[in-house]
Enzyme design. Structure first.
Site, PDB file in Angstrom:
ATOM      1  N   ARG A  92     -44.274  43.069  95.231  1.00  0.00           N
ATOM      2  CA  ARG A  92     -43.294  42.732  95.865  1.00  0.00           C
ATOM      3  C   ARG A  92     -41.831  42.151  95.365  1.00  0.00           C
ATOM      4  O   ARG A  92     -42.057  41.358  94.990  1.00  0.00           O
ATOM      5  CB  ARG A  92     -44.015  41.049  96.305  1.00  0.00           C
ATOM      6  N   ASP A 109     -49.323  41.832 108.702  1.00  0.00           N
ATOM      7  CA  ASP A 109     -49.996  39.972 108.414  1.00  0.00           C
ATOM      8  C   ASP A 109     -51.132  40.275 109.009  1.00  0.00           C
ATOM      9  O   ASP A 109     -51.683  38.970 109.365  1.00  0.00           O
ATOM     10  CB  ASP A 109     -48.752  38.972 109.035  1.00  0.00           C
ATOM     11  N   ASP A 111     -35.503  43.605  94.082  1.00  0.00           N
ATOM     12  CA  ASP A 111     -34.504  45.002  94.128  1.00  0.00           C
ATOM     13  C   ASP A 111     -33.378  44.607  95.140  1.00  0.00           C
ATOM     14  O   ASP A 111     -32.238  44.956  94.658  1.00  0.00           O
ATOM     15  CB  ASP A 111     -34.974  45.789  93.474  1.00  0.00           C
ATOM     16  N   LYS A 148     -44.075  30.425 110.980  1.00  0.00           N
ATOM     17  CA  LYS A 148     -43.454  30.467 109.426  1.00  0.00           C
ATOM     18  C   LYS A 148     -42.470  31.435 109.303  1.00  0.00           C
ATOM     19  O   LYS A 148     -41.302  30.718 108.760  1.00  0.00           O
ATOM     20  CB  LYS A 148     -44.493  30.961 109.153  1.00  0.00           C
ATOM     21  N   ASN A 149     -42.084  32.504 109.413  1.00  0.00           N
ATOM     22  CA  ASN A 149     -41.691  32.892 108.806  1.00  0.00           C
ATOM     23  C   ASN A 149     -40.005  33.963 109.164  1.00  0.00           C
ATOM     24  O   ASN A 149     -39.465  33.918 108.776  1.00  0.00           O
ATOM     25  CB  ASN A 149     -41.957  34.832 108.932  1.00  0.00           C
ATOM     26  N   ARG A 161     -50.434  27.008 104.560  1.00  0.00           N
ATOM     27  CA  ARG A 161     -49.533  27.553 103.874  1.00  0.00           C
ATOM     28  C   ARG A 161     -48.804  28.110 105.506  1.00  0.00           C
ATOM     29  O   ARG A 161     -47.572  28.162 105.815  1.00  0.00           O
ATOM     30  CB  ARG A 161     -49.871  28.428 102.867  1.00  0.00           C
ATOM     31  N   CYS A 198     -48.561  35.069  98.653  1.00  0.00           N
ATOM     32  CA  CYS A 198     -49.556  35.089  98.457  1.00  0.00           C
ATOM     33  C   CYS A 198     -49.557  36.695  97.542  1.00  0.00           C
ATOM     34  O   CYS A 198     -48.214  37.362  97.677  1.00  0.00           O
ATOM     35  CB  CYS A 198     -50.217  35.865  99.825  1.00  0.00           C
TER      36      CYS A 198
HETATM   37  N1  EPU Z   1     -39.844  45.566  98.868  1.00  0.00           N
HETATM   38  C1  EPU Z   1     -39.397  46.129  97.716  1.00  0.00           C
HETATM   39  N2  EPU Z   1     -38.085  46.123  97.221  1.00  0.00           N
HETATM   40  C2  EPU Z   1     -37.873  44.820  97.787  1.00  0.00           C
HETATM   41  C3  EPU Z   1     -37.920  44.004  99.198  1.00  0.00           C
HETATM   42  C4  EPU Z   1     -39.285  44.168  99.080  1.00  0.00           C
HETATM   43  O1  EPU Z   1     -39.802  47.320  97.072  1.00  0.00           O
HETATM   44  O2  EPU Z   1     -36.153  44.563  97.437  1.00  0.00           O
HETATM   45  C5  EPU Z   1     -40.927  46.193  99.341  1.00  0.00           C
HETATM   46  C6  EPU Z   1     -42.610  45.235  99.274  1.00  0.00           C
HETATM   47  O3  EPU Z   1     -42.692  45.330  98.134  1.00  0.00           O
HETATM   48  C7  EPU Z   1     -42.869  45.305 100.518  1.00  0.00           C
HETATM   49  C8  EPU Z   1     -42.567  46.111 101.395  1.00  0.00           C
HETATM   50  O4  EPU Z   1     -40.761  46.714 100.715  1.00  0.00           O
HETATM   51  O5  EPU Z   1     -43.424  47.195 100.090  1.00  0.00           O
HETATM   52  C9  EPU Z   1     -41.076  45.123 102.260  1.00  0.00           C
HETATM   53  O6  EPU Z   1     -41.624  43.898 102.133  1.00  0.00           O
HETATM   54  P1  EPU Z   1     -40.997  43.007 102.758  1.00  0.00           P
HETATM   55  O7  EPU Z   1     -39.634  42.659 101.399  1.00  0.00           O
HETATM   56  O8  EPU Z   1     -40.866  43.664 104.252  1.00  0.00           O
HETATM   57  O9  EPU Z   1     -41.692  41.619 102.799  1.00  0.00           O
HETATM   58  P2  EPU Z   1     -41.066  40.005 102.179  1.00  0.00           P
HETATM   59  O10 EPU Z   1     -40.054  40.302 102.768  1.00  0.00           O
HETATM   60  O11 EPU Z   1     -41.704  40.143 100.645  1.00  0.00           O
HETATM   61  C10 EPU Z   1     -42.652  38.946 104.261  1.00  0.00           C
HETATM   62  C11 EPU Z   1     -42.627  38.179 105.206  1.00  0.00           C
HETATM   63  C12 EPU Z   1     -45.031  38.651 105.306  1.00  0.00           C
HETATM   64  C13 EPU Z   1     -44.724  39.834 105.611  1.00  0.00           C
HETATM   65  C14 EPU Z   1     -43.597  40.981 104.943  1.00  0.00           C
HETATM   66  C15 EPU Z   1     -43.479  42.079 106.026  1.00  0.00           C
HETATM   67  C16 EPU Z   1     -41.465  35.688 104.587  1.00  0.00           C
HETATM   68  C17 EPU Z   1     -42.034  34.948 104.556  1.00  0.00           C
HETATM   69  N3  EPU Z   1     -42.718  36.761 104.487  1.00  0.00           N
HETATM   70  O12 EPU Z   1     -42.308  39.469 103.155  1.00  0.00           O
HETATM   71  O13 EPU Z   1     -44.811  37.353 105.380  1.00  0.00           O
HETATM   72  O14 EPU Z   1     -45.649  40.301 105.216  1.00  0.00           O
HETATM   73  O15 EPU Z   1     -42.239  40.316 105.595  1.00  0.00           O
HETATM   74  O16 EPU Z   1     -43.657  42.306 107.698  1.00  0.00           O
HETATM   75  O17 EPU Z   1     -41.172  36.289 105.675  1.00  0.00           O
HETATM   76  C18 EPU Z   1     -47.746  36.763 105.106  1.00  0.00           C
HETATM   77  O18 EPU Z   1     -46.232  35.509 106.423  1.00  0.00           O
HETATM   78  O19 EPU Z   1     -48.330  36.360 105.060  1.00  0.00           O
HETATM   79  C19 EPU Z   1     -46.751  37.925 104.641  1.00  0.00           C
HETATM   80  C20 EPU Z   1     -47.615  37.501 103.469  1.00  0.00           C
END
Ligand code: EPU
Length: 423
Positions: A125, A308, A128, A25-26, A400, A120
């Site tokens: 999330r 996850d 920035d 998925k990701n 999803r 989710c």
């Molecule tokens: N964060 C920030 N600022 C940012 C981006 C992230 O503070 O600009 C923080 C987030 O709040 C969090 C941490 O950094 O505390 C990690 O967030 P990350 O950006 O790595 O996660 P994401 O991109 O929102 C993706 C996956 C998630 C998975 C996470 C961690 C996708 C679409 N989503 O989320 O997948 O949990 O990486 O591996 O790829 C799922 O598949 O159920 C899912 C939630």
């Protein structure tokens, strides 16, 4: 989400047999927007037939791309006719990964107007770091009442140091930087397998992305990218969910078409619990006969234990002998499944980002609600091992991210079905 279906599971049957893992998925949700960066048609194979993929296909069409999507076969995207740069709330809120449209559209045409993403509800999330990356590449960013407007006359290569390790931020900056002028270095990059997969996809279009899978990624921008045919990697989290479900039901399951090296932290944890896990080139066999031992789990960025899978493994730990501590370090609100597990007889105490689970003899079926995708996966695991019938409300969350999960589990012997809820 307020669904009109429920999933019904009668637990207690050991899962047995073979199952094939679907495409990730990701990785899919990054690769699909990335097709917009190409100057020619691209064909993507091995995409999972899931709601997040359907949502992105609809968005590409709404932007004007010519799309031929045959679920389970291929997605062909000709981005050349795409003139659109606007992704509104109704489309963007269908999934988290809609934020990749910002990086892809910025790289493609120097403009993106995209509503804040959905996905989710597992914490605040913020994005920035994504926006900081775009700004360093030369984009002007404006927050227009729930819409992000990003514009650049010319993106220019730069050096970016992320303040936190972010999967989404790393991917988004990679997308934009591929079409920037000059050289970009991303420091403190995420290292998840789908980052490497996206880099391989971009490179197959003629991009020059080096170092993906390490914490420094170097990208030389290209003014033109060509078409490609690419198959995405198998889903790491589906693999882990199936491993956990096999262990939870005292089953014997061969999980085929996976990449065992992506699963090391999960395999190690299951071995520590006393589960038998045997790996071969592209398969993992999970067999569980004896009692399970309690373990501690701390979620971390790759190659640590994935957040996850924190939710599914916590379902398994409810029946392990002894006390398990689960520490969630990535998202601040990813324990909403714990209340539901307690309804099924689990003994759990939650304090901020720590959950303490005292193993019980077994869970019993109950009505429960999936509050997010992986919470749904945790309830699936719990339902499969519980005595009696579990009703999972809002199973649409599970759709999803898990392709045809009921069919797969039924083929392994599970007693699982879905019903419409009468209004
Ligand atoms: N964060 C920030 N600022 C940012 C981006 C992230 O503070 O600009 C923080 C987030 O709040 C969090 C941490 O950094 O505390 C990690 O967030 P990350 O950006 O790595 O996660 P994401 O991109 O929102 C993706 C996956 C998630 C998975 C996470 C961690 C996708 C679409 N989503 O989320 O997948 O949990 O990486 O591996 O790829 C799922 O598949 O159920 C899912 C939630």
């Amino acid at each position: 989400m307020s669904g009109n279906e429920k999933m019904l599971i009668t637990g207690g049957t050991p899962l047995e047999g073979e199952v094939r893992v679907s495409g990730g998925k990701n990785t899919s949700v990054a690769v699909i927007p990335a097709t917009l960066l190409s100057d020619e048609p691209c064909v993507i194979e091995n995409l999972p037939d899931i709601d997040d993929v359907h949502a992105l296909v609809d968005i590409l069409r709404s932007l004007g791309a010519e799309v031929d999507y045959v679920p389970g076969v291929h997605l062909r995207v000709d981005p050349r006719p795409a003139q659109g740069t606007y992704v509104g709330y109704q489309d963007a809120s269908r999934l988290r990964a809609s934020y990749y449209l910002i990086g892809a559209l910025l790289g493609r045409c120097g403009r993106a107007e995209v509503a804040f993403p959905g996905g989710c509800r597992i914490g605040t999330r913020p994005i920035d770091q994504h926006l900081k990356g775009f700004q360093l590449l030369g984009a002007r960013i404006e927050d227009k009442g729930g819409m992000i407007l990003a514009e650049a006359d010319q993106l220019t290569g730069t050096s970016i140091v992320f303040d936190v390790v972010t999967v989404g931020g790393t991917i988004n900056v990679m997308l934009a930087a591929c079409r920037a002028e000059g050289y970009t270095v991303i420091h403190n990059a995420a290292k998840e397998p789908h980052i490497v997969d996206l880099a391989n996809f971009l490179n197959s279009m003629g991009a020059q992305v080096r170092g993906a899978g390490t914490d420094v990624i170097r990208i030389t921008g290209r003014s033109r990218l060509h078409g490609t045919t690419y198959a995405v990697i198998p889903d790491q989290i589906e693999t882990g969910t199936l491993m956990i479900a096999a262990a939870a039901t005292h089953g014997n399951v061969v999980i085929r078409g996976c990449i065992p090296t992506h699963m090391e932290s999960v395999t190690a944890k299951l071995l520590e619990m006393g589960v038998r896990v045997v790996e071969s080139d592209d398969a993992i066999t999970v067999r569980q006969a004896g009692p399970l031992r309690a373990v501690n789990v701390k979620t971390q960025v790759y190659p640590g234990f994935p957040t996850d899978l924190q939710q599914p493994i916590s379902a398994l730990l409810t029946i392990a002998h002894g006390r398990s501590n689960i520490e969630e370090t990535i998202f601040e609100n990813r324990f909403r499944h714990m209340d539901e597990l307690v309804r099924m007889g689990a003994r759990i105490m939650v304090s901020n980002r720590l959950a303490i689970i005292d193993g019980v003899e077994g869970l019993y079926g109950a009505p429960v609600t999936a509050t997010d995708l992986r919470a749904g996966a945790a309830l699936l695991v719990a339902g499969l091992m519980a005595r009696g019938e579990t009703e999972i409300y809002e199973p649409e969350y599970i759709d999803r991210g898990y392709e045809h999960i009921e069919d797969k589990l039924r083929a392994l012997g599970a007693n699982i079905r879905r019903e419409k809820i009468r209004p």
